[in-house]
Design an enzyme around this catalytic site. Structure first.
Site, PDB file in Angstrom:
ATOM      1  N   GLU A  32     -11.650   2.669   4.975  1.00 29.25           N
ATOM      2  CA  GLU A  32     -10.641   3.114   5.935  1.00 29.25           C
ATOM      3  C   GLU A  32     -10.793   4.615   6.146  1.00 29.25           C
ATOM      4  O   GLU A  32     -10.021   5.418   5.635  1.00 29.25           O
ATOM      5  CB  GLU A  32      -9.231   2.764   5.453  1.00 29.25           C
ATOM      6  CG  GLU A  32      -8.215   2.958   6.557  1.00 29.25           C
ATOM      7  CD  GLU A  32      -6.807   2.594   6.144  1.00 29.25           C
ATOM      8  OE1 GLU A  32      -6.137   1.918   6.936  1.00 29.25           O
ATOM      9  OE2 GLU A  32      -6.376   2.992   5.044  1.00 29.25           O
ATOM     10  N   GLU A  51       0.825  -1.203   0.000  1.00 27.50           N
ATOM     11  CA  GLU A  51       0.000   0.000   0.000  1.00 27.50           C
ATOM     12  C   GLU A  51       0.861   1.256   0.000  1.00 27.50           C
ATOM     13  O   GLU A  51       1.553   1.531   0.976  1.00 27.50           O
ATOM     14  CB  GLU A  51      -0.914   0.042   1.234  1.00 27.50           C
ATOM     15  CG  GLU A  51      -1.757   1.306   1.280  1.00 27.50           C
ATOM     16  CD  GLU A  51      -2.573   1.445   2.545  1.00 27.50           C
ATOM     17  OE1 GLU A  51      -3.464   2.313   2.560  1.00 27.50           O
ATOM     18  OE2 GLU A  51      -2.329   0.706   3.519  1.00 27.50           O
TER      19      GLU A  51
END
Length: 179
Positions: free
Chosen positions: A146, A47
């Site tokens: 998120e 990520e």
């Protein structure tokens, strides 16, 4: 699926001066991890995290950098975890990035920019468009939320109910016509 972190540039050290060494170490570690994960039929996810707001020291910052590293590592069980919040902050061009990196994507995460709240909160990203784009590209994976909800969890998921209803779907994404 498991998120494999890239590490942080040490405080007070010039990023450019250590980038080569950090990338080489990361690649070596990723190969090792990928081989272990393959034994368990698992996927590792990289990520990119923006270094403008979230973490100025994080090593992996853009989808382009992650794609280049994935290519150098050369393991099919490593994929890109594309967090659209970070991608928008670092590069914008979400449509182009999703289309370009789609073959590498193993997971998507969302949050509105700049507040990192629900997708229907005021901000820069047009999430109904993004969801339709992902659908048209053939994305069938999960989308991780998120973000920092403004209220409680159920209230914070109200946007999803509204989105489903706008698409003629019920809770859970099933078609009303299917009943």
């Amino acid at each position: 699926r498991i998120h494999l972190m890239a590490g942080r540039v040490p405080q007070g050290v010039d990023r450019a001066a250590v980038a080569g060494e950090m990338e080489a170490t990361f690649i070596e570690n990723l190969r090792y991890a990928a081989d272990l994960l393959a034994q368990e039929n698992m996927i590792g996810l990289l990520e990119p995290i923006n270094n403008r707001i979230t973490d100025p020291c994080y090593f992996l910052n853009t989808p382009h950098q992650a794609a280049a590293i994935l290519e150098k590592v050369g393991r099919p069980n490593l994929k890109l975890q594309l967090d659209l919040f970070h991608c928008q902050i670092m590069d914008g061009n979400l449509t182009g990035n999703l289309e370009t990196y789609f073959p590498l994507i193993g997971h998507i995460q969302i949050a509105q920019v700049p507040g990192r709240h629900e997708p229907d909160s005021p901000g820069e990203v047009n999430f109904p468009y993004i969801f339709e784009l992902l659908e048209s590209l053939g994305y069938t994976g999960y989308i991780g939320c998120e973000y920092a909800p403004k209220g409680d969890t159920l209230e914070g998921l109200g946007w999803l109910r509204s989105y489903w209803e706008s698409r003629g779907l019920q809770r859970g994404g099933t078609s009303k016509a299917a009943e």
